[in-house]
Structure formats: structure tokens, C-alpha cells
Write a protein that holds these residues in place. Structure first.
Motif, PDB file in Angstrom:
ATOM      1  N   ALA A 139       8.744  -8.456  -7.856  1.00 41.16           N
ATOM      2  CA  ALA A 139       9.335  -7.116  -7.825  1.00 41.16           C
ATOM      3  C   ALA A 139       8.958  -6.394  -6.534  1.00 41.16           C
ATOM      4  O   ALA A 139       9.800  -5.720  -5.914  1.00 41.16           O
ATOM      5  N   ARG A 140       7.704  -6.538  -6.108  1.00 45.04           N
ATOM      6  CA  ARG A 140       7.288  -5.889  -4.861  1.00 45.04           C
ATOM      7  C   ARG A 140       7.974  -6.532  -3.666  1.00 45.04           C
ATOM      8  O   ARG A 140       8.418  -5.818  -2.740  1.00 45.04           O
ATOM      9  N   ALA A 141       8.092  -7.842  -3.665  1.00 37.05           N
ATOM     10  CA  ALA A 141       8.738  -8.522  -2.537  1.00 37.05           C
ATOM     11  C   ALA A 141      10.204  -8.149  -2.421  1.00 37.05           C
ATOM     12  O   ALA A 141      10.745  -8.029  -1.309  1.00 37.05           O
ATOM     13  N   ARG A 142      10.866  -7.925  -3.538  1.00 38.77           N
ATOM     14  CA  ARG A 142      12.294  -7.575  -3.508  1.00 38.77           C
ATOM     15  C   ARG A 142      12.533  -6.201  -2.899  1.00 38.77           C
ATOM     16  O   ARG A 142      13.650  -5.899  -2.469  1.00 38.77           O
ATOM     17  N   MET A 143      11.512  -5.382  -2.827  1.00 34.52           N
ATOM     18  CA  MET A 143      11.663  -4.074  -2.192  1.00 34.52           C
ATOM     19  C   MET A 143      11.972  -4.202  -0.708  1.00 34.52           C
ATOM     20  O   MET A 143      12.466  -3.251  -0.088  1.00 34.52           O
ATOM     21  N   ASP A 144      11.672  -5.358  -0.140  1.00 33.39           N
ATOM     22  CA  ASP A 144      11.919  -5.588   1.292  1.00 33.39           C
ATOM     23  C   ASP A 144      13.350  -5.264   1.674  1.00 33.39           C
ATOM     24  O   ASP A 144      13.605  -4.695   2.740  1.00 33.39           O
ATOM     25  N   ARG A 145      14.295  -5.613   0.819  1.00 36.39           N
ATOM     26  CA  ARG A 145      15.713  -5.397   1.148  1.00 36.39           C
ATOM     27  C   ARG A 145      16.126  -3.932   0.989  1.00 36.39           C
ATOM     28  O   ARG A 145      17.217  -3.553   1.428  1.00 36.39           O
ATOM     29  N   MET A 146      15.283  -3.126   0.361  1.00 38.72           N
ATOM     30  CA  MET A 146      15.621  -1.709   0.178  1.00 38.72           C
ATOM     31  C   MET A 146      14.875  -0.795   1.142  1.00 38.72           C
ATOM     32  O   MET A 146      15.257   0.348   1.347  1.00 38.72           O
ATOM     33  N   PRO A 148      13.606   0.856   4.630  1.00 36.25           N
ATOM     34  CA  PRO A 148      14.177   1.030   5.975  1.00 36.25           C
ATOM     35  C   PRO A 148      13.627  -0.033   6.925  1.00 36.25           C
ATOM     36  O   PRO A 148      12.478  -0.458   6.803  1.00 36.25           O
ATOM     37  N   ALA A 149      14.438  -0.450   7.861  1.00 37.07           N
ATOM     38  CA  ALA A 149      14.012  -1.479   8.816  1.00 37.07           C
ATOM     39  C   ALA A 149      12.820  -1.016   9.642  1.00 37.07           C
ATOM     40  O   ALA A 149      12.082  -1.852  10.186  1.00 37.07           O
ATOM     41  N   SER A 150      12.593   0.282   9.712  1.00 38.05           N
ATOM     42  CA  SER A 150      11.480   0.806  10.503  1.00 38.05           C
ATOM     43  C   SER A 150      10.128   0.527   9.858  1.00 38.05           C
ATOM     44  O   SER A 150       9.103   0.534  10.549  1.00 38.05           O
ATOM     45  N   VAL A 151      10.101   0.266   8.544  1.00 36.39           N
ATOM     46  CA  VAL A 151       8.842   0.014   7.854  1.00 36.39           C
ATOM     47  C   VAL A 151       8.242  -1.300   8.338  1.00 36.39           C
ATOM     48  O   VAL A 151       8.855  -2.361   8.193  1.00 36.39           O
ATOM     49  N   GLY A 152       7.081  -1.248   8.948  1.00 31.38           N
ATOM     50  CA  GLY A 152       6.406  -2.441   9.449  1.00 31.38           C
ATOM     51  C   GLY A 152       6.845  -2.888  10.820  1.00 31.38           C
ATOM     52  O   GLY A 152       6.230  -3.793  11.397  1.00 31.38           O
ATOM     53  N   ALA A 153       7.902  -2.290  11.355  1.00 31.70           N
ATOM     54  CA  ALA A 153       8.450  -2.776  12.627  1.00 31.70           C
ATOM     55  C   ALA A 153       7.460  -2.642  13.775  1.00 31.70           C
ATOM     56  O   ALA A 153       7.524  -3.404  14.744  1.00 31.70           O
ATOM     57  N   GLY A 154       6.532  -1.707  13.675  1.00 34.51           N
ATOM     58  CA  GLY A 154       5.570  -1.515  14.751  1.00 34.51           C
ATOM     59  C   GLY A 154       4.279  -2.296  14.580  1.00 34.51           C
ATOM     60  O   GLY A 154       3.400  -2.226  15.451  1.00 34.51           O
ATOM     61  N   GLU A 155       4.144  -3.038  13.488  1.00 32.33           N
ATOM     62  CA  GLU A 155       2.918  -3.788  13.240  1.00 32.33           C
ATOM     63  C   GLU A 155       2.785  -4.942  14.235  1.00 32.33           C
ATOM     64  O   GLU A 155       3.761  -5.638  14.507  1.00 32.33           O
ATOM     65  N   LYS A 156       1.571  -5.161  14.709  1.00 29.10           N
ATOM     66  CA  LYS A 156       1.342  -6.202  15.707  1.00 29.10           C
ATOM     67  C   LYS A 156       0.908  -7.528  15.087  1.00 29.10           C
ATOM     68  O   LYS A 156       1.163  -8.594  15.635  1.00 29.10           O
ATOM     69  N   SER A 157       0.223  -7.458  13.940  1.00 26.64           N
ATOM     70  CA  SER A 157      -0.244  -8.697  13.317  1.00 26.64           C
ATOM     71  C   SER A 157       0.736  -9.157  12.253  1.00 26.64           C
ATOM     72  O   SER A 157       1.425  -8.340  11.624  1.00 26.64           O
ATOM     73  N   LEU A 158       0.781 -10.462  12.041  1.00 25.91           N
ATOM     74  CA  LEU A 158       1.653 -11.012  11.008  1.00 25.91           C
ATOM     75  C   LEU A 158       1.245 -10.478   9.636  1.00 25.91           C
ATOM     76  O   LEU A 158       2.102 -10.139   8.808  1.00 25.91           O
ATOM     77  N   GLY A 207      17.528  -5.858   8.819  1.00 22.41           N
ATOM     78  CA  GLY A 207      17.009  -4.845   7.924  1.00 22.41           C
ATOM     79  C   GLY A 207      16.114  -5.374   6.834  1.00 22.41           C
ATOM     80  O   GLY A 207      15.779  -4.659   5.891  1.00 22.41           O
ATOM     81  N   SER A 208      15.703  -6.642   6.941  1.00 22.89           N
ATOM     82  CA  SER A 208      14.884  -7.286   5.910  1.00 22.89           C
ATOM     83  C   SER A 208      14.043  -8.372   6.562  1.00 22.89           C
ATOM     84  O   SER A 208      14.565  -9.177   7.348  1.00 22.89           O
ATOM     85  N   LEU A 209      12.753  -8.413   6.225  1.00 24.20           N
ATOM     86  CA  LEU A 209      11.893  -9.456   6.768  1.00 24.20           C
ATOM     87  C   LEU A 209      12.260 -10.819   6.182  1.00 24.20           C
ATOM     88  O   LEU A 209      12.237 -11.820   6.891  1.00 24.20           O
ATOM     89  N   CYS A 210      12.602 -10.855   4.906  1.00 22.35           N
ATOM     90  CA  CYS A 210      13.008 -12.127   4.296  1.00 22.35           C
ATOM     91  C   CYS A 210      14.282 -12.656   4.944  1.00 22.35           C
ATOM     92  O   CYS A 210      14.403 -13.852   5.212  1.00 22.35           O
ATOM     93  N   ALA A 211      15.231 -11.763   5.193  1.00 19.37           N
ATOM     94  CA  ALA A 211      16.467 -12.199   5.855  1.00 19.37           C
ATOM     95  C   ALA A 211      16.192 -12.688   7.265  1.00 19.37           C
ATOM     96  O   ALA A 211      16.794 -13.668   7.730  1.00 19.37           O
TER      97      ALA A 211
END
Length: 498
Positions: A139-146, A148-158, A207-211
Motif C-alpha cells: 500500500a505504501r509503495a503504490r503511493m509512488d504513482r500518486m 508529485p514527481a517533486s517528492v524525492g527528486a532532490g535526494e542524492k542517495s539511492l 512521475g513515478s520511481l517505479c515507472a
């Protein structure tokens, strides 16, 4: 009048370089030497160890010649297949058993998801993920598709990126076992741009890390995303050595370079080796063009006098890894109960290995050579704990103790009885500089170093610390860098001749 290296005093025009010097005899150095010699230069290659190939080598265990390091290459590009074709090895390319690998979590063993990259699933709702993630994790992982693409976009580490997009459970149960097994580094310390170029750009695009992970995976050819050679990847190193020798390359082992400088007597570069066996006399090798194919810390140290503020480019020493190979008479393994092997969660306390490869199940040629009911397991040690630079205690064990530990770990991981009485042969291989440490900030240091070295005439640097880990990245980058160097000095590259 001052003239540039390679220019003549009479005219000030550049004279075409005739010689080249390569420092480092791994796959990058051998490939560079081959392409330079193929263009017509006289090449000298020096290597500090007593063998060539770096992490692509062989060892003999119970009469079997097996890979001692890298056992496969990524098929996402044609870089390695093209080199294999050039070396007349294409007919030996083989694919692994498609059964796939497993995970070993605190709850036990379960099949690993076979989509996405770096353990990041392409489809977070896949039913195959439920045993590892549970309903709350999915359920938490599926939130990835909902999100905003900006969430996590600035993170430097995997690790930070995955945690922000998919949650802690995906990070701990899917990504960390993969990253620890492959890179011997915790995801929180892994530079995302160094290990997965394009992943953050894919997040912005899809817009999705999984995608984004699915799109990167789709770039690999259909079928397996890795391949190898019948007989092992060690044949690549052996064939490269024979090829460069046939092209007249002078290759020298046990040549530990202590200094690198401009040659005061002629255009180009020279390296100096101390020879303790000869009363500390020195030996000198020269070349008008220079290719640094050593590990990162060595390259930066030797180039330090020619680069301003060189220490800011220097990467940390690579992680220390020990590989324990077991050859067993064990009919209970005939059915490959864990597919081609397992990646182990760092939360597992009863096992110290970070990964196990069932080599005789993964590669048909190993099973053929091993014979009926005989199996080859390779266990990897060197778990990485976030924030720790200490040598893992398992890596420091004497060979005999590590082999005993490997037998115990194999029994637990494979779920069948494996005892000392079934051991036909074993060997331990230790790697100290084979893997670059791609910690956060690594990609910036690499980019800064490459910008700086452009201002140093007649020299390039290649290797996994610059290109990224894996034969596909190393070979592609090496050949591109050498081609640029040749073009800059008036030589035609194969693409130009074709």
C-alpha cells in the motif's frame, strides 16, 4: 618560443604522437591498450600486480576453472558484445538460467521480484511482492504513482530517494539486499546518479520511481539482462592479453608506479617504478599519450601534481569483499531449490553472507564441467553497515574459518543439509580495490575530475570509478575516451574507417 607537448621547435605544429603509455592492466587498461595499438601506436602497459584482468580473473577449485571475480556482463548496451565480437568470442556468449534469484529475509527464503532495477520494482502492486512487503508495504509503495514527481527528486542517495517515494519496507526488504550484494554499500550511502544514471530524470519524466525503474529495465534486450561466456568471463581477460601481445604491446607486471611526470627529454609522460629486489633501483616507462587505468585513489594520487586541488577529486577506498567458493557433492541441490542464488537482508542475523550464487544452477557450462550431483556455490562476504568504514569481521577471517562459515551459511540459505563431508574443494578470493566506493557526492567528484583532466594535455583516465560499476559501463566508457584521444591526435577510429 615555448611549444606544446608533441610540437616541433622548428614549426610549432603538432607532431602526430607515436607512442602511448597505459597504467593499469584491468579490463579498462587492456581495452585501451588494444584500441591504441590497433590505431598504430607503440604501446607500453604497466600493471602493479602479477596478473592482468583486475576483477575479471580465474581460479581453480577442485579441478574446475571458475571466475574469481566478475561472472557476467549487463546486456543493456552493445559495448561488451561488440568487444567480444572483435575478439572472436561471440560464439561463446551464454545466458543464465531464467529461474531467477531469491531473497533471504528474517522470515526465510522467497523468490525475488524480477522487474525493475536495483531492487526497485516496476509494478509495486505485483502479487509476487506480497511475501516480502506485506499489505502495508505494498500500500505504501503504490503511493509512488500518486505522489508529485517533486517528492524525492532532490535526494542524492539511492536510499533517501527510495524511502521518500516507496517507503522504508521496499528499501529494507528489496533494495538494500540487492545493493549490499552487488555494491557492498548501504543504499543511504550510494550516489544515485553514479549507480543509476537516468533514474531521477526518469522520475521527472514518468512521475513515478517505479515507472522510471521499469523504463530503465526495458532498455535491456528481451530476455535475461545479463550474459556470460561458456567457460567464464575470465576468458575475456585472457583473450585481451593475447590480442594486445599480438599487436606488439609491451606489457609489464609487478610494476608498482611510485611517480608520474612529464618526460624532460622528449614529448609525453613517464612513470617510475622502484625495484626493491634490485637495490631500490628505478625503472622508467614512457609514452607520448597517457591512459590512467588504475583505481581512483591511485590515479588521483599520481596525477596530483598536474591537477589543481587534486585531493577534492579523490574517491574513498573501495569496500573489502571476500568470495568463498565451495564445490560440493550434494544431490539435494540438483533441483536448484533457491533458483540461481539469494540476496540476504541485513536484518538476518543467523547468516553473515550478503549473497550466494548457485553457479552450477545459474550457468549450464559450470554444471557441465562439474558433473552429476556436484555443485558450485559462491558466497560473498562484506556486509555494509550505514555510516561504518570498518572492515566487516567475516572478511578478516582466515581462509579456513571463512570456508567453515560459508558451509554453515550455505546450509541455512539453501534449506538442505550441507556438511563438511560433502566438500570437494574450496577457495577464498579477496578484493580490496575491485569495487569503487560510489558514495554520495561521487558523481560530482567524477564530473569535476574529468573537467580538470581535460586541461592536462595528452592524458585520459578510465576505469570503474569513473564509468560506473560493471563491464558494460567500463568497456563503453573506455572505448569512447580512447576514441576521443585518438581523434584529437589525428588518428582514425574504427567508426571513421567504416
Amino acid at each position: 618560443m615555448t611549444t606544446s607537448p608533441g610540437a616541433t621547435a622548428a614549426t610549432g605544429t603538432r607532431r602526430k604522437a607515436r607512442t602511448a603509455l597505459v597504467v593499469g592492466g584491468g579490463v579498462a587498461g587492456l581495452t585501451a591498450a588494444r584500441d591504441l595499438a590497433a590505431a598504430g601506436l607503440r604501446v607500453t602497459l604497466v600493471e602493479a600486480d602479477d596478473h592482468f584482468g583486475g576483477a575479471v580473473g580465474a581460479h581453480e577449485v577442485a579441478g574446475l576453472v571458475l571466475d574469481s571475480g566478475a561472472e557476467s556482463f549487463a546486456t543493456r548496451s552493445d559495448a561488451v558484445p561488440q568487444l567480444l565480437e572483435d575478439l572472436n568470442l561471440s560464439d561463446r556468449v551464454v545466458s543464465p538460467n531464467p529461474a531467477g534469484s531469491w531473497l533471504y529475509l528474517p522470515e526465510g527464503a522467497m523468490p525475488a521480484p524480477n522487474t525493475g532495477v536495483l531492487g526497485i520494482p516496476a509494478d509495486p502492486a505485483a502479487s509476487s511482492l506480497r511475501p516480502a512487503l506485506g499489505r502495508s508495504g505494498i500500500a505504501r509503495a503504490r503511493m509512488d504513482r500518486m505522489l508529485p514527481a517533486s517528492v524525492g527528486a532532490g535526494e542524492k542517495s539511492l536510499g533517501s530517494l527510495v524511502r521518500a517515494r516507496l517507503g522504508a519496507r521496499v528499501l529494507e526488504r528489496l533494495v538494500t539486499p540487492f545493493v549490499s550484494g552487488v555494491y557492498s554499500t548501504h543504499p543511504d550511502e550510494l550516489d544515485v546518479d553514479a549507480v543509476a544514471p537516468g533514474l531521477r530524470a526518469g522520475l521527472r519524466e514518468h512521475g513515478s520511481l517505479c515507472a522510471a525503474a521499469g523504463a530503465l529495465r526495458a532498455k535491456s534486450p528481451a530476455g535475461a539482462n545479463v550474459a556470460s561466456l561458456d567457460g567464464g568471463m575470465n576468458q575475456l581477460s585472457e583473450r585481451l592479453v593475447r590480442d594486445v601481445e599480438s599487436r606488439g604491446v609491451k606489457i609489464v607486471t609487478d610494476y608498482d608506479v611510485i611517480a608520474l611526470d612529464r618526460d624532460p627529454r622528449r614529448p609525453g609522460w613517464m612513470v617510475i617504478q622502484r625495484q626493491p629486489q634490485n637495490g631500490d633501483k628505478t625503472a622508467v616507462a614512457r609514452g607520448e599519450l597517457l591512459v590512467m587505468a588504475a583505481d581512483g585513489p591511485t590515479t588521483v594520487r599520481l596525477m596530483g601534481g598536474h591537477l589543481p586541488d587534486s585531493q577534492r577529486y579523490s574517491p574513498k577506498p573501495g569496500p573489502r569483499v571476500a568470495l568463498a567458493t565451495l564445490v560440493l557433492d550434494c544431490p539435494d541441490l540438483d533441483g536448484a531449490p533457491r533458483g540461481t542464488g539469494l540476496l540476504v537482508s541485513s536484518d538476518v542475523e543467523e547468516v553473515r553472507a550478503k549473497a550466494l550464487t548457485h553457479s552450477s544452477a545459474k550457468w549450464a557450462w559450470v554444471q557441465r564441467e562439474a558433473g552429476e550431483h556436484r555443485h558450485v556455490l559462491r558466497l560473498s562476504y562484506g556486509r555494509a553497515d550505514a555510516g561504518s568504514d570498518t572492515v566487516p569481521p567475516e572478511v578478516a577471517l582466515p581462509d579456513g574459518h571463512l570456508i567453515s562459515l560459508a558451509i554453515s551459511d550455505a546450509r541455512t540459505l539453501m534449506g538442505v543439509h550441507i556438511g563438511p563431508e560433502q566438500l570437494v574443494g574450496a577457495d577464498v578470493v579477496r578484493w580490496h580495490t575491485a569495487l569503487p566506493r560510489t558514495d554520495v557526492g561521487h558523481s560530482k567528484r567524477v564530473n569535476d575530475f574529468r573537467r580538470a583532466i581535460k586541461d592536462v594535455p595528452n592524458v585520459i583516465a578510465v576505469g570503474a570509478w569513473l564509468s560506473g560499476t560493471g563491464l558494460a559501463a567500463v568497456v563503453a566508457d573506455t572505448r569512447q575516451q580512447v576514441a576521443k584521444l585518438l581523434r584529437n591526435h589525428g588518428y582514425e577510429t574504427p567508426a571513421q574507417r567504416d
